[in-house]
Each structure stands twice: as C-alpha cells, then as structure tokens.
Enzyme design. Sequence first.
Site, mmCIF file in Angstrom:
data_model
loop_
_atom_site.group_PDB
_atom_site.id
_atom_site.type_symbol
_atom_site.label_atom_id
_atom_site.label_comp_id
_atom_site.label_asym_id
_atom_site.label_seq_id
_atom_site.Cartn_x
_atom_site.Cartn_y
_atom_site.Cartn_z
ATOM 1 N N LYS A 170 9.671 -0.007 4.881
ATOM 2 C CA LYS A 170 8.780 0.204 6.194
ATOM 3 C C LYS A 170 9.387 1.869 6.802
ATOM 4 O O LYS A 170 8.586 2.669 6.749
ATOM 5 C CB LYS A 170 8.601 -0.713 7.035
ATOM 6 C CG LYS A 170 8.185 -2.039 6.300
ATOM 7 C CD LYS A 170 6.919 -2.117 5.913
ATOM 8 C CE LYS A 170 6.763 -3.269 4.784
ATOM 9 N NZ LYS A 170 6.977 -4.608 5.133
ATOM 10 N N ASP A 185 13.710 -10.144 12.228
ATOM 11 C CA ASP A 185 13.230 -9.378 11.190
ATOM 12 C C ASP A 185 12.837 -8.127 11.842
ATOM 13 O O ASP A 185 11.521 -7.985 12.628
ATOM 14 C CB ASP A 185 12.200 -10.303 10.528
ATOM 15 C CG ASP A 185 11.397 -9.562 9.302
ATOM 16 O OD1 ASP A 185 11.662 -8.246 9.190
ATOM 17 O OD2 ASP A 185 10.420 -9.882 8.636
ATOM 18 N N TRP A 231 4.471 -12.476 8.575
ATOM 19 C CA TRP A 231 5.917 -12.572 8.020
ATOM 20 C C TRP A 231 6.494 -13.761 8.774
ATOM 21 O O TRP A 231 7.621 -14.226 8.214
ATOM 22 C CB TRP A 231 6.381 -11.275 8.216
ATOM 23 C CG TRP A 231 5.662 -10.119 7.437
ATOM 24 C CD1 TRP A 231 4.950 -9.186 7.783
ATOM 25 C CD2 TRP A 231 5.362 -10.127 5.985
ATOM 26 N NE1 TRP A 231 4.516 -8.374 6.823
ATOM 27 C CE2 TRP A 231 4.844 -9.173 5.567
ATOM 28 C CE3 TRP A 231 6.018 -11.184 5.041
ATOM 29 C CZ2 TRP A 231 4.446 -8.740 4.420
ATOM 30 C CZ3 TRP A 231 5.809 -10.640 3.601
ATOM 31 C CH2 TRP A 231 4.891 -9.653 3.354
HETATM 32 C C1 LIG Z 1 6.834 -6.069 4.565
HETATM 33 C C2 LIG Z 1 7.559 -7.099 5.349
HETATM 34 C C3 LIG Z 1 8.326 -8.021 4.866
HETATM 35 C C4 LIG Z 1 8.327 -8.609 3.625
HETATM 36 O O1 LIG Z 1 9.026 -7.574 2.812
HETATM 37 P P1 LIG Z 1 9.426 -7.743 1.101
HETATM 38 O O2 LIG Z 1 10.550 -6.807 1.078
HETATM 39 O O3 LIG Z 1 8.144 -7.340 0.604
HETATM 40 O O4 LIG Z 1 9.518 -9.333 0.890
HETATM 41 C C5 LIG Z 1 8.868 -8.949 5.786
HETATM 42 N N1 LIG Z 1 8.808 -8.975 7.112
HETATM 43 C C6 LIG Z 1 8.102 -7.756 7.708
HETATM 44 C C7 LIG Z 1 8.144 -7.670 9.046
HETATM 45 C C8 LIG Z 1 7.400 -6.786 6.894
HETATM 46 O O5 LIG Z 1 6.807 -5.857 7.411
#
Ligand SMILES: *Cc1c(COP(=O)(O)O)cnc(C)c1O
Length: 362
Positions: free
Chosen positions: A195, A171, A101
């Site tokens: 998540k 993030d 990511w």
């Molecule tokens: C799942 C995830 C993403 C991507 O998320 P989307 O909403 O599918 O674009 C980005 N960063 C992390 C840390 C993730 O776990």
Amino acid sequence: MERVYNFSAGPAVLPVEVLQQAADEMLNYKGSGMSVMEMSHRSKTYQAIIDEAEADLRELLNIPSTYKVLFAQGGCSLQFASVPMNLMRNGVADYIVTGQWAKKAFQEAQKYGKANKIATSEDKTFSYIPDCSDLPISENADYVYICENNTIYGTKFKKLPNTKGKPLVSDVSSCFLSEPVDITKYGVMYGGVQKNVGPSGVQILIIREDLIGDGPALACTPTMMNWKIQTDNGSLYNTPPTYGIYICGLVFKWIKKLGGLSKMKEMNEAKAKILYDFLDSSKLFKGTVVKEDRSLMNVPFVIGNEEMEAKFIKEATAEGLISLKGHRTVGGMRASIYNAMPIEGVKKLVAFMKDFESKNSL
Ligand SMILES: *Cc1c(COP(=O)(O)O)cnc(C)c1O
C-alpha cells in the site's frame, strides 16, 4: 508513454526516484555484476541490503531495541492467523471491527481461540471509528486488535484505543510510514507493504520482544509463521522476498531524504486537504466518512448515481487519472493518495472533478 496518476489502493504508486534507482541498478547492483533479484540471500551484499533496510526503518520509526523487526511473506492475510497463533496464550483476544480487514482478522482469530468483537462501526457501513475510550476489555485478553487505517472505507484511528494495559496489535498496512507514531504504544505493529512502502509480497512486523517469548502460544504454529524462529533468524530462516525488501529499503531512504515522517505527514495533510476541502464544497461529489475520522491515505467519495459515477471513472481514466473505482463491496469512487502520490496528482484530480461537476449537474 507518460506516467499516469495511479490512485490504486494497492499495489500502489511508488516514488519515481525509487523506480529510477532500481532501474539504474537492475543489471549490475553496486559492482556485483548482477541484479539484486539474482543474488543469494546468504551473500554479504544481500545481508548489507536487509541490514540497512532494518536500520533505516528503525531510525524512521524510532523503534526501541526491545522490539524486533521482521520481514515476512504470505500477505497481510496470513498474519491474520499468525497473530492469534503466536499471541493467544490465554486463548482470548478482543477485536475492534472497523472494516473488512479487521473483520477478516477477527474471523480468522476465531479458529484459534476466543475472539471477542468488543466494538464495531458496521451499523453505519464502517463510516466512522467507534469511541474506544472505555471498552469492555476482557480481563484475560492476550491482546486488543485494530486495523488502524481502513483502506476500503477511508477511516483512521486518530486516537489509539484504551486497551486497559493489554498489548495493542495494529494492522497499519495502508498508513505505514505516513506519519510519526509512538511504537511503544504498540505490542505489534504490522502490515503489508504494497500500500505505502513497496511491492507486494512483503509484510513488515514490529513486535515487542516479550510477546515473542520462548515461542508461539500454539504449539502447532507452522515454522513459517513462528515469530520466534523467524526473528531469531533475522528474517532469513528461508529465502525471503529479496527484491521486495530491497525496494522497501530504497523507499525508506527516499523518506529519510525528504525529511522523515513529520515531513511525510505534512505532505500527506496538504494533499488530503485539497481533496477534502473540495468534497466539502461540492454539490455533486460527497465524502462518505465522518469528518473527524477521515483517513489521509484513502478517500472514498460518491455521486450517488451509478451511471454518472461510471461516466466519471471512464473520463478520469482517459485523463490519466487511474484506478479511481471504489472497492467492489462499497461502490462509488476512492482515491488512494499514499506517500508516493505527488501533490500535482491530487491537484489534477480536483481540477478534473471541478470541471466534471460544472458539465454534469444532476
Ligand atoms: C490490503 C490490506 C490487507 C490485505 O493484504 P494482503 O497482503 O493482500 O493479504 C490487510 N489489511 C489492510 C489494512 C489492507 O489494506
């Protein structure tokens, strides 16, 4: 049908109490005669829902008034572009690449300015967090970027990097609200909620006001990605993901009722300990991450024999232990044990692993 224990990395398990409340309120939300799904986002009833969600989030994270809260859409992946478009005033940013990511965010940023990879753990398949105490931070960097919990590889920054005064953009998709944090250490904290917080389709951004300034760094930034316009309109510039935000609000209340983020941390540590202690003692299963960087949320492990791993996943599924397959890029297994995973689920998983081990020595 009984509910399974769902170890999916995302969309992921939500608290049963929250789902039950949503079900109870489905046809007639608080005497409105309709579902939240059917309600105008300009109605007083909906305004109260989004206001309360923001207020509860502010309380949980102790967010200072100098930070804006934004409910956005487009997936966390859209924010990989929004971050540089809004923040790259000098056209420079430093990225710490600790997994897929972070790598995707780094690659996206390269389209909008000079993105530097100042540290990475790719040499050992992202199984650790590099030392970030004295990195070559660019003098004119607009921000330093991390992915705080690496969902795929199961590592977590236990200590934030030394950004040498530059704003930190983090993030937190897969560790959001899993433990107390000090928001003032961040310029921007953001993540997708699917998540650990709610259904897919909602991103939450917590942005230090001065970084928003008078508008995005790049004049061509689309309106929908313009943090100034979006925050000025209280996340209601256009129709937001109304139902998803409502569910997030219910989850915030669920966390508050349980005792807030310190309680969440205590529960998450207790759950993770059961699984890691077993992995450390097992002769068949092996954790893939160095001990000091282990995530409380995502726990990857392997047997090291593909046939046996396939057998494990198949038999676990039959026992109601679902979605244990590792990410397609890594293989093996991964148990995501987010806030809403009950400790009973982890205990059942470990009991199953012990049993599997006793029947299947290599
Ligand atoms: C799942 C995830 C993403 C991507 O998320 P989307 O909403 O599918 O674009 C980005 N960063 C992390 C840390 C993730 O776990």
